[in-house]
Design a protein around this motif. Structure first.
Motif, PDB file in Angstrom:
ATOM      1  N   GLU A   2       0.835  -1.213   0.000  1.00  0.00           N
ATOM      2  CA  GLU A   2       0.000   0.000   0.000  1.00  0.00           C
ATOM      3  C   GLU A   2       0.868   1.261   0.000  1.00  0.00           C
ATOM      4  N   LYS A   3       1.918   1.239   0.798  1.00  0.00           N
ATOM      5  CA  LYS A   3       2.825   2.382   0.877  1.00  0.00           C
ATOM      6  C   LYS A   3       3.534   2.599  -0.465  1.00  0.00           C
ATOM      7  N   TYR A   4       3.926   1.522  -1.124  1.00  0.00           N
ATOM      8  CA  TYR A   4       4.594   1.623  -2.422  1.00  0.00           C
ATOM      9  C   TYR A   4       3.669   2.263  -3.458  1.00  0.00           C
ATOM     10  N   GLU A  54       7.792  -2.421 -12.344  1.00  0.00           N
ATOM     11  CA  GLU A  54       8.351  -1.565 -11.290  1.00  0.00           C
ATOM     12  C   GLU A  54       8.369  -2.301  -9.948  1.00  0.00           C
ATOM     13  N   ILE A  55       7.288  -2.991  -9.635  1.00  0.00           N
ATOM     14  CA  ILE A  55       7.214  -3.734  -8.380  1.00  0.00           C
ATOM     15  C   ILE A  55       8.231  -4.868  -8.377  1.00  0.00           C
ATOM     16  N   LYS A  56       8.352  -5.530  -9.512  1.00  0.00           N
ATOM     17  CA  LYS A  56       9.329  -6.619  -9.605  1.00  0.00           C
ATOM     18  C   LYS A  56      10.750  -6.092  -9.404  1.00  0.00           C
ATOM     19  N   ARG A  57      11.056  -4.952 -10.000  1.00  0.00           N
ATOM     20  CA  ARG A  57      12.381  -4.359  -9.882  1.00  0.00           C
ATOM     21  C   ARG A  57      12.661  -3.835  -8.474  1.00  0.00           C
ATOM     22  N   THR A  62       6.723 -10.689  -7.760  1.00  0.00           N
ATOM     23  CA  THR A  62       5.966 -10.828  -8.999  1.00  0.00           C
ATOM     24  C   THR A  62       4.491 -10.698  -8.650  1.00  0.00           C
ATOM     25  N   VAL A  63       3.845  -9.703  -9.252  1.00  0.00           N
ATOM     26  CA  VAL A  63       2.432  -9.458  -8.966  1.00  0.00           C
ATOM     27  C   VAL A  63       1.636  -9.401 -10.263  1.00  0.00           C
ATOM     28  N   THR A  64       0.363  -9.612 -10.121  1.00  0.00           N
ATOM     29  CA  THR A  64      -0.595  -9.397 -11.194  1.00  0.00           C
ATOM     30  C   THR A  64      -1.482  -8.250 -10.743  1.00  0.00           C
TER      31      THR A  64
END
Length: 77
Positions: A2-4, A54-57, A62-64
């Motif tokens: 959430e913060k990200y 961006e989240i992966k980096r 790994t998200v969907t």
């Protein structure tokens, strides 16, 4: 997560008139609401791919992304 979304992704999208809101994150699925210019964007799928990368980096996860478009009330008619 959430913060990200609120501190990293939101400011970047805001520069283009968009808005993203965190809804939930569980079992690798990030649910967000897109508002503003994002709600009517024709290439939102490219932004979703960018968010996932961006989240992966940055977070090594790994998200969907499950995207919900939320148009202003006056566009729902």
């Amino acid at each position: 997560m959430e913060k990200y979304v609120s501190e990293v992704l939101q400011p970047k999208l805001q520069g283009d008139g968009g808005w993203i809101e965190f809804v939930s994150y569980e079992n690798g699925i990030l649910t967000v609401i897109f508002r503003g210019e994002c709600s009517k964007c024709l290439i939102l799928h490219r932004c979703i791919e960018w968010i996932e990368s961006e989240i992966k980096r940055d977070m090594k996860k790994t998200v969907t992304v499950n995207a919900i478009r939320k148009k202003p009330y006056f566009q729902d008619v």
